[in-house]
Design a protein around this motif. Structure first.
Motif: not given
Lengths: 220, 216
Positions: A20-32
């Motif tokens: 979950l940490n990897t997923s949200w780190l990647c999702l947030v950074s991809a969107v931003v």
């Protein structure tokens, strides 16, 4: 080996936390990064040569640096100028900064390959400024750049594993933690590989959907 | 920065280039072999290679290095030197990407050339050596150099298994001197130089090809 896999699966909560940490780190950074990159394409495509080459230089410079080195620069060197970031903020900032440069370059490439007639006929139909960009240019760039953007998101996911070195508790860090506690390295890292593969396959599925949409739009 | 620092950085840089170079030297032919398994639809091997490529392309280099260095020795009952593990990691990772690059240029290969070669009575291995390979590597060159620069940039991952590469050397110097900026900036400059060197090499080979054959 089967018993060891059982032991590893018994600590599924640790893997879930990491996943979950990897997923949200990647999702947030991809969107931003995507939003930042969209803004960056404007100076990258600017009429003024000066503006264009300065942004070009910065983007190319970032693309030459290894991800881990950029993470070190942000994590260890910013405190020198008085900006102390914790490992989460530093990790997220590195992911965003690094991938903004890559996304910007991908979007610029797609934009410069867009036939000029598209823009001209848009103008002929009375589109101008923001309207022209949002209705005519942006959708075509996105559909054209879809697969390459998806590839970059997969690279982003894999780069995020570097953040274990600055002790961000993402998937590889958690796997290493389980491994060093129970000493079942083979099974734990295989588990981590399977989880990374799942994440990347999900991204690929989304890209396939976008590609399908692009086909429909192009030939409809 | 004194001489010791410069020496430590230089040793790190040499180790990065040496290990990545070995990884590439193994990964490129291995990639070609894997690509051929898929293009020639070798029974059993083709789906296995497809799975291998899919998994390896999704695995971070850090995780792969940890798996190979810590995971495999106890299962296979072997001892593994960190540098050997690093080369294996880099080679396996890059072979998956190189196999995709080779496969793309093999699939795009003009069918009429193959037909002409077959009509001339050439066997499959002769066609591959004399007709396909000399042209396919030229078509693969931009992708291969691109992948090489990617490998150089992700190679700091081998530091997690204790190999002192360029990034690790810079990190050590920073921890020792409490001045992080000079070693990290120097390391950055070295990486940029290696990448530029690779790209310039590619341009030079491309110019040579155009001079010799007229087209790329």
């Amino acid at each position: 080996m089967i018993r060891n896999f059982g032991l590893v699966l018994g600590h599924w909560d640790k893997f879930l936390t990491g996943f979950l940490n990897t997923s949200w780190l990647c999702l947030v950074s991809a969107v931003v990064s995507f939003i930042l990159a969209a803004f960056l394409t404007v100076p990258l495509m600017a009429e003024k040569r000066m503006v264009r080459s300065v942004t070009r230089g910065i983007v190319d410079g970032i693309r030459c640096i290894p991800f881990l080195l950029l993470a070190y620069l942000i994590y260890y060197c910013l405190p020198v100028v008085g900006l102390r970031l914790d490992n989460w903020t530093a990790g997220l900032l590195t992911l965003i900064l690094y991938n903004s440069a890559y996304f910007a370059e991908i979007l610029r490439g797609a934009w410069s390959h867009l036939p000029h007639e598209q823009e001209e006929s848009g103008r002929a139909f009375g589109y101008a400024g923001m309207h022209l960009f949002l209705r005519i240019i942006a959708p075509q760039i996105l559909l054209a750049a879809g697969p390459v953007l998806g590839n970059q998101v997969i690279i982003l996911i894999k780069d995020s594993a570097f953040l274990m070195i600055i002790t961000v508790p993402e998937l590889t860090y958690m796997a290493n933690h389980v491994q060093s506690t129970y000493f079942v390295p083979f099974e734990t890292f295989i588990m981590a590989v399977v989880l990374y593969w799942t994440l990347c396959t999900l991204v690929e599925l989304v890209v396939k959907r976008v590609e399908g949409l692009a086909e429909v739009r192009r030939y409809a | 920065m004194n001489w010791e620092v410069v020496r430590a950085l230089a040793e790190g840089a040499v180790r990065t280039i040496w290990l990545s170079g070995l990884g590439i030297a193994i990964g490129v032919p291995l990639g070609l072999f894997l690509a051929l398994c898929r293009v020639w639809r070798v029974p059993l091997a083709a789906p296995l290679v497809a799975a291998y490529v899919s998994v390896l392309r999704a695995t971070p280099l850090v995780t792969l290095a940890l798996l190979i260095f810590f995971g495999f020795p106890p299962v296979l009952h072997i001892d593994l030197d960190p540098r050997v593990a690093a080369v294996i990691t880099l080679a396996l990772n890059t072979s998956a990407f190189h196999s995709e690059i080779w496969r793309a240029s093999l699939i795009d290969f003009p069918a009429d050339q193959l037909e002409a070669a077959r009509a001339a009575g050439m066997t499959r291995s002769l066609i591959f050596r004399r007709i396909v390979l000399p042209q396919a590597w030229r078509a693969s060159l931009p992708g291969m150099v691109n992948e090489m620069t990617f490998l150089i940039k992700t190679s700091p991952a081998i530091a997690v298994i204790g190999v002192v590469d360029l990034t690790r050397a810079a990190h050590r110097i920073a921890a020792y001197t409490y001045e992080p900026l000079p070693p990290f900036i120097s390391a950055t400059v070295i990486y940029v130089m290696v990448v530029i060197f690779l790209v310039l090499g590619q341009r030079k080979i491309e110019r040579h090809i155009i001079k010799k054959y007229g087209i790329l």
